[in-house]
Scaffold this motif. Structure first.
Motif, PDB file in Angstrom:
ATOM      1  N   HIS A  51       0.651  -1.250  -0.008  1.00 23.83           N
ATOM      2  CA  HIS A  51       0.085  -0.059  -0.111  1.00 23.83           C
ATOM      3  C   HIS A  51       0.754   1.472   0.084  1.00 23.83           C
ATOM      4  O   HIS A  51       0.669   2.186  -0.784  1.00 23.83           O
ATOM      5  N   ASP A  52       2.091   1.074   0.698  1.00 19.50           N
ATOM      6  CA  ASP A  52       2.807   2.495   1.047  1.00 19.50           C
ATOM      7  C   ASP A  52       3.672   2.769  -0.443  1.00 19.50           C
ATOM      8  O   ASP A  52       3.504   3.969  -0.923  1.00 19.50           O
ATOM      9  N   ALA A  53       3.878   1.683  -0.948  1.00 20.31           N
ATOM     10  CA  ALA A  53       4.745   1.643  -2.325  1.00 20.31           C
ATOM     11  C   ALA A  53       3.884   2.458  -3.213  1.00 20.31           C
ATOM     12  O   ALA A  53       4.156   3.199  -4.108  1.00 20.31           O
ATOM     13  N   LEU A  54       2.644   1.730  -3.434  1.00 20.41           N
ATOM     14  CA  LEU A  54       1.597   2.134  -4.249  1.00 20.41           C
ATOM     15  C   LEU A  54       1.371   3.585  -4.081  1.00 20.41           C
ATOM     16  O   LEU A  54       1.289   4.285  -5.283  1.00 20.41           O
ATOM     17  N   SER A  55       1.407   4.186  -2.771  1.00 20.02           N
ATOM     18  CA  SER A  55       0.991   5.421  -2.575  1.00 20.02           C
ATOM     19  C   SER A  55       2.223   6.449  -3.220  1.00 20.02           C
ATOM     20  O   SER A  55       1.931   7.282  -3.884  1.00 20.02           O
ATOM     21  N   ARG A  56       3.475   5.945  -3.164  1.00 13.73           N
ATOM     22  CA  ARG A  56       4.501   6.625  -3.514  1.00 13.73           C
ATOM     23  C   ARG A  56       4.611   6.526  -5.111  1.00 13.73           C
ATOM     24  O   ARG A  56       4.948   7.499  -5.853  1.00 13.73           O
ATOM     25  N   LEU A  57       4.215   5.520  -5.665  1.00 10.15           N
ATOM     26  CA  LEU A  57       3.950   5.298  -7.127  1.00 10.15           C
ATOM     27  C   LEU A  57       3.115   6.550  -7.668  1.00 10.15           C
ATOM     28  O   LEU A  57       3.215   7.044  -8.662  1.00 10.15           O
ATOM     29  N   PHE A  58       2.070   6.584  -6.959  1.00  5.53           N
ATOM     30  CA  PHE A  58       0.931   7.742  -7.614  1.00  5.53           C
ATOM     31  C   PHE A  58       1.546   9.113  -7.175  1.00  5.53           C
ATOM     32  O   PHE A  58       1.175   9.775  -8.250  1.00  5.53           O
ATOM     33  N   ARG A  59       2.104   9.058  -6.143  1.00  5.04           N
ATOM     34  CA  ARG A  59       2.855  10.517  -5.873  1.00  5.04           C
ATOM     35  C   ARG A  59       4.010  10.914  -6.735  1.00  5.04           C
ATOM     36  O   ARG A  59       4.052  12.255  -7.172  1.00  5.04           O
ATOM     37  N   LYS A  60       4.774  10.054  -7.142  1.00  4.47           N
ATOM     38  CA  LYS A  60       6.339  10.360  -7.568  1.00  4.47           C
ATOM     39  C   LYS A  60       6.551   9.541  -8.792  1.00  4.47           C
ATOM     40  O   LYS A  60       7.610   9.737  -9.556  1.00  4.47           O
ATOM     41  N   GLY A  61       5.818   8.648  -9.200  1.00  4.92           N
ATOM     42  CA  GLY A  61       5.939   7.977 -10.409  1.00  4.92           C
ATOM     43  C   GLY A  61       7.086   6.547 -10.184  1.00  4.92           C
ATOM     44  O   GLY A  61       7.299   6.353  -9.021  1.00  4.92           O
ATOM     45  N   HIS A  62       7.426   5.863 -11.046  1.00  9.98           N
ATOM     46  CA  HIS A  62       8.183   4.647 -10.977  1.00  9.98           C
ATOM     47  C   HIS A  62       9.568   4.954 -10.808  1.00  9.98           C
ATOM     48  O   HIS A  62      10.117   6.026 -10.938  1.00  9.98           O
ATOM     49  N   ILE A  63      10.381   4.037 -10.165  1.00 10.81           N
ATOM     50  CA  ILE A  63      11.849   4.206  -9.642  1.00 10.81           C
ATOM     51  C   ILE A  63      12.600   2.664 -10.317  1.00 10.81           C
ATOM     52  O   ILE A  63      11.871   1.781 -10.228  1.00 10.81           O
ATOM     53  N   SER A  64      13.263   2.665 -10.676  1.00  9.23           N
ATOM     54  CA  SER A  64      14.264   1.475 -11.350  1.00  9.23           C
ATOM     55  C   SER A  64      15.166   1.098 -10.430  1.00  9.23           C
ATOM     56  O   SER A  64      15.963   1.840  -9.534  1.00  9.23           O
ATOM     57  N   PHE A  65      15.392  -0.158 -10.002  1.00 12.82           N
ATOM     58  CA  PHE A  65      16.326  -1.024  -9.323  1.00 12.82           C
ATOM     59  C   PHE A  65      17.315  -2.061 -10.174  1.00 12.82           C
ATOM     60  O   PHE A  65      17.899  -2.887  -9.641  1.00 12.82           O
ATOM     61  N   GLY A  66      17.352  -1.643 -11.311  1.00 10.30           N
ATOM     62  CA  GLY A  66      17.968  -2.544 -12.621  1.00 10.30           C
ATOM     63  C   GLY A  66      19.470  -2.597 -12.136  1.00 10.30           C
ATOM     64  O   GLY A  66      20.057  -3.427 -12.601  1.00 10.30           O
ATOM     65  N   SER A  67      20.102  -1.664 -11.452  1.00 11.14           N
ATOM     66  CA  SER A  67      21.705  -1.849 -11.170  1.00 11.14           C
ATOM     67  C   SER A  67      21.811  -2.553 -10.077  1.00 11.14           C
ATOM     68  O   SER A  67      22.937  -2.988  -9.382  1.00 11.14           O
ATOM     69  N   ALA A  68      20.765  -3.225  -9.388  1.00 10.44           N
ATOM     70  CA  ALA A  68      20.989  -3.986  -8.041  1.00 10.44           C
ATOM     71  C   ALA A  68      21.518  -5.586  -8.452  1.00 10.44           C
ATOM     72  O   ALA A  68      20.664  -6.465  -8.504  1.00 10.44           O
ATOM     73  N   ARG A  69      22.712  -5.673  -9.016  1.00 13.95           N
ATOM     74  CA  ARG A  69      23.143  -6.807  -9.533  1.00 13.95           C
ATOM     75  C   ARG A  69      23.717  -7.536  -8.299  1.00 13.95           C
ATOM     76  O   ARG A  69      23.936  -7.065  -6.985  1.00 13.95           O
ATOM     77  N   ASP A  70      23.840  -8.816  -8.273  1.00 16.81           N
ATOM     78  CA  ASP A  70      24.248  -9.785  -7.191  1.00 16.81           C
ATOM     79  C   ASP A  70      25.824  -9.537  -7.188  1.00 16.81           C
ATOM     80  O   ASP A  70      26.606 -10.222  -7.806  1.00 16.81           O
ATOM     81  N   ILE A  71      26.059  -8.655  -5.960  1.00 16.27           N
ATOM     82  CA  ILE A  71      27.661  -8.750  -5.868  1.00 16.27           C
ATOM     83  C   ILE A  71      28.269  -9.519  -4.597  1.00 16.27           C
ATOM     84  O   ILE A  71      29.210  -9.451  -4.079  1.00 16.27           O
TER      85      ILE A  71
END
Length: 792
Positions: A51-71
């Protein structure tokens, strides 16, 4: 949760949809591992995060986590003191840079914004900007180290470049000098990391040096001239020094990163967790889903729930309750009517909810925590049912009865099908009775009428049906709880053309009791449809009443506000007038006192007194409210004729004389739709404008007036019309009103989107016989009405 239920209810397809919203490989792995939980606190916590993440998506738009490689392997190597290669260090830099972006995304826009469950995850992120900046400064790419990474590397590379330039200079002198005739091509090439020249094989003895290679045809050999052997050796030594410098740089960067292995581990875990949470929120946004309310009492209450795997524009939402007034729901209805979809919707939404996923239903929908969901759902739409099919279903039923308890949800599709109908119905009733006695939440679909009767006669058991439109021979897919489904076999067969005598013979085959039961169901269905229509009318009327109440309340507030402003202005003006009068009187009294001392004549003092009296009279006139003089009527009975236009003075309303005055002077006047009895003394004859030309008639007084003027209204209502329709009607109306010599008219177009008002005004601008048009004042229609004034 048992794997059979997950597979039967197609839970894996929801997971595949969830994977599309995770941007990192490790986040996708968490999505693949997601399974329903039977811990209420865990479920509520995951739902709150979604719910909280959905609220942030509505307020700020999407965010990418694509660089979170397995280190994690790199972190283990750092822990034991090993050095990382360029690719591994760049992966750490990418993780830290994306961590900085995510941390910035997680900050609240202002101090007044309330915190949420994701704040701890965002706050624990450590971007380690100096480390990532240093890695980026030293390493330009996976195969390129910056010259500025260290002074030693810069010096070595300068020496390599200088040696290379000397080699090229000597080789160019050889190529362009005495060796030119021995060369295959006048070029410098590299072989085995050393500079060489291509020499024709027949001139091998003419060019002293070391042979490193030859062409495939053998016509060319690649020779390193003796003059540059030492220079090549020098470059090779420098290259070894360069590699050593790079190793030192990588080791230094690795040592710096090793100081933060624990923080890097936390960053990786939190980034992956946030990616997983925001993937759930992204799926909720795609499905237009909401957070369900959870309980441990076995209560399910779905409001306009949709099956998530059916196209949103095609699926029909259902309302369903289970576990409060009843714990066993039996759904009946025709094939392809939506029974199985309703069953799967309940099961799949329960699985989604217990996995921390929002469900495609209206808010305040309720779900219960179940330790297990047992589903026996197969494709039972074929008439080719065999013993093996019945045996397979019965094997599932046996396993359910052994394992199910009060914390379980059991779903049966076509329970008892695949065998003799009588035996199948008896078995189904026995199985459902056993589950009902244990208080296990159960939902089953069936065709058997015996189960409808069982539900009607058993407390805690409820009927439901999937609605079917016999007229169109199509299911509506609406689930109606509390209404048993009616067998539509005879009605459908008749619609499809089966002869009446066959249908009649079929009816004779069923018992009188069964026929009576079907008649009762028919009556219930008719009553339900009638009640639904009445309910819709009531809702429509209620909405209209609420709208009118809102309009009246708004108008009352505006009138009250306007009245207060008028009173305030009047009070201010009155105070100003009285203040002016008081100042004038005070000044006059001061003058009288001066006159007495100065010996001014009585005549002069009398003049000043008269001026004061006149001034006070003027002030009294300003602050007094004059009543509007009421017109006096001097009409006599002989002055009136039937059809004359008159004005009722007491009501200030126009009308038409309907009868002749009686002995007391009373007569009837038609005022719009109202016909009222008034006295002749309360009437005033309205003199119509005299004109000439066609379309005219003669009044009783002998004057000529236009016949249409009595029928042209002073207002035109264009509400609900398109611009083209409105302009066509407005054109004819304005011509009639102008010929009728009306001074002005009202055009009602409403506010709405303003398109109709713009169209009307655009047309009015083109009319030469109109002197002015403007929007009505407050209280006369505001922006919804335009006043049009004709030229005289």
């Amino acid at each position: 949760m048992n794997q059979k239920a997950l597979k039967t209810l197609e839970y894996h397809k929801i997971i595949n949809m969830l994977l599309q919203h995770a941007s990192s490989p490790m986040g996708q792995e968490l999505c693949r591992q997601l399974t329903p939980s039977d811990d209420l606190n865990v479920v509520r916590g995951m739902q709150r995060q979604t719910h909280d993440a959905l609220s942030r998506l509505f307020r700020k738009g999407h965010i990418s986590f694509g660089s979170a490689r397995d280190i994690r392997p790199s972190l283990k190597r750092l822990a034991i003191g090993s050095s990382l290669n360029q690719s591994e260090l760049l992966s750490i830099a990418s993780l830290l840079e994306n961590t900085a972006r995510v941390k910035s995304y997680g900050r609240h826009e202002n101090a007044d914004t309330a915190g949420d469950s994701l704040d701890p995850l965002f706050d624990s992120l450590e971007p380690l900007t100096p480390l990532s900046a240093e890695i980026r400064r030293c390493i330009l790419a996976e195969d390129e180290i910056s010259d500025d990474a260290s002074p030693g590397l810069r010096q070595v590379r300068r020496s390599i470049k200088a040696s290379g330039d000397r080699i090229h200079t000597q080789l160019n002198n050889l190529i362009n000098g005495s060796l030119r005739t021995y060369l295959q091509d006048a070029v410098v090439t590299m072989r085995n990391g050393r500079y060489c020249i291509p020499v024709k094989s027949e001139y091998r003895s003419q060019v002293p040096g070391m042979i490193h290679d030859q062409s495939s045809t053998g016509s060319t050999i690649f020779v390193e001239p003796m003059a540059i052997v030492k220079l090549n050796n020098d470059i090779r030594e420098l290259e070894l020094k360069e590699e050593k410098e790079i190793e030192i740089i990588l080791a230094t960067l690795s040592q710096q990163a090793a100081q933060y292995t624990e923080l890097l581990q936390y960053d990786l875990e939190n980034m992956v967790e946030l990616d997983f949470i925001f993937a759930r929120a992204g799926l909720a946004m795609e499905m237009n889903a909401t957070e369900p309310l959870f309980n441990t009492d076995g209560i399910i209450s779905l409001r306009k729930a949709r099956h998530p795997l059916i196209e949103r524009r095609q699926v029909v939402p259902i309302d369903l309750t289970l576990g409060e007034a009843f714990d066993l729901l039996i759904v009946t209805g025709p094939n392809t009517g939506g029974k199985t979809v309703s069953l799967k919707t309940v099961g799949l939404l329960s699985l989604m909810g217990q996995s921390g996923l929002h469900i495609p239903a209206l808010d305040r929908s309720r779900l219960s925590i179940f330790t297990e969901i047992y589903a026996d759902i197969g494709d039972e739409q074929s008439i080719e049912q065999s013993l093996s099919t019945f045996s397979s279903h019965m094997t599932n039923v046996v396993s359910f009865l052994e394992k199910a308890d009060r914390q379980s949800l059991v779903l049966f599709d076509e329970l008892g099908a695949g065998t003799d109908p009588t035996e199948g119905a008896a078995l189904a009733i026995a199985i459902l009775s056993h589950l009902h006695q244990q208080g296990i939440r159960t939902m089953a679909t069936t065709h058997y009428s015996e189960l409808k009767i069982y539900a009607l006669s058993t407390e805690g058991v409820e009927n439901a049906c999937c609605e079917f439109d016999v007229e169109t021979l199509r299911p509506t897919y609406r689930l109606l709880v509390g209404v048993p489904g009616k067998s539509n076999a005879f009605a459908i067969s008749g619609k499809l053309g089966l002869p009446d005598y066959i249908i009649k013979a079929a009816r004779e085959q069923i018992s009188e009791q069964d026929e009576s039961f079907e008649d009762v169901l028919t009556t219930l269905e008719q009553n339900r449809i009638a009640m639904e229509r009445e309910q819709q009318e009531l809702e429509k009327t209620r909405a209209e009443v609420e709208a009118l109440k809102s309009q009246i309340s708004e108008k009352q507030e505006k009138l009250t506000s306007q009245r207060d402003r008028i009173l305030q202005k009047a009070n201010e003006e009155a105070h100003a007038i009285l203040r002016e009068a008081k100042e004038y009187a005070d000044q006059t009294m001061r003058d009288f006192q001066k006159f007495g001392k100065a010996g001014i004549s009585v005549k002069e003092m009398e003049k000043r007194r008269s001026d004061l009296r006149e001034k006070l009279d003027q002030t009294g006139k300003k602050i007094s409210v004059k009543p509007d003089p009421r017109p006096v009527s001097n009409l006599k009975p002989k002055d009136l004729s039937i059809g004359d236009s008159v004005k009722v003075l007491s009501m200030n309303v126009k009308g038409t004389v309907s009868t002749r005055p009686d002995a007391k002077g009373n007569l009837f006047v038609q005022m719009g739709i109202i016909r009222s009895k008034v006295n002749i003394s309360d009437l005033q004859l309205i003199d119509e404008p005299v004109i000439t030309g066609g379309g005219m008639s003669r009044t009783g007084s002998g004057k000529i007036k236009m016949s249409k003027s009595s029928s042209v209204k002073t207002e035109l209502n264009l509400l609900g019309k398109t611009v083209d329709e409105a302009v066509a009607e407005l054109d004819k109306y304005l011509d009639d009103a102008y010929l009728a010599h009306l001074p002005s008219v009202r055009i009602v177009h409403g506010k709405g989107t303003g398109a109709l008002r713009k169209g009307v005004h655009a047309y009015l601008r083109t009319q030469k016989h109109i002197s002015d048009y403007h929007l009505a004042e407050f209280g006369e229609g505001d922006a919804g009405v335009t006043i049009v004034t004709f030229k005289k």
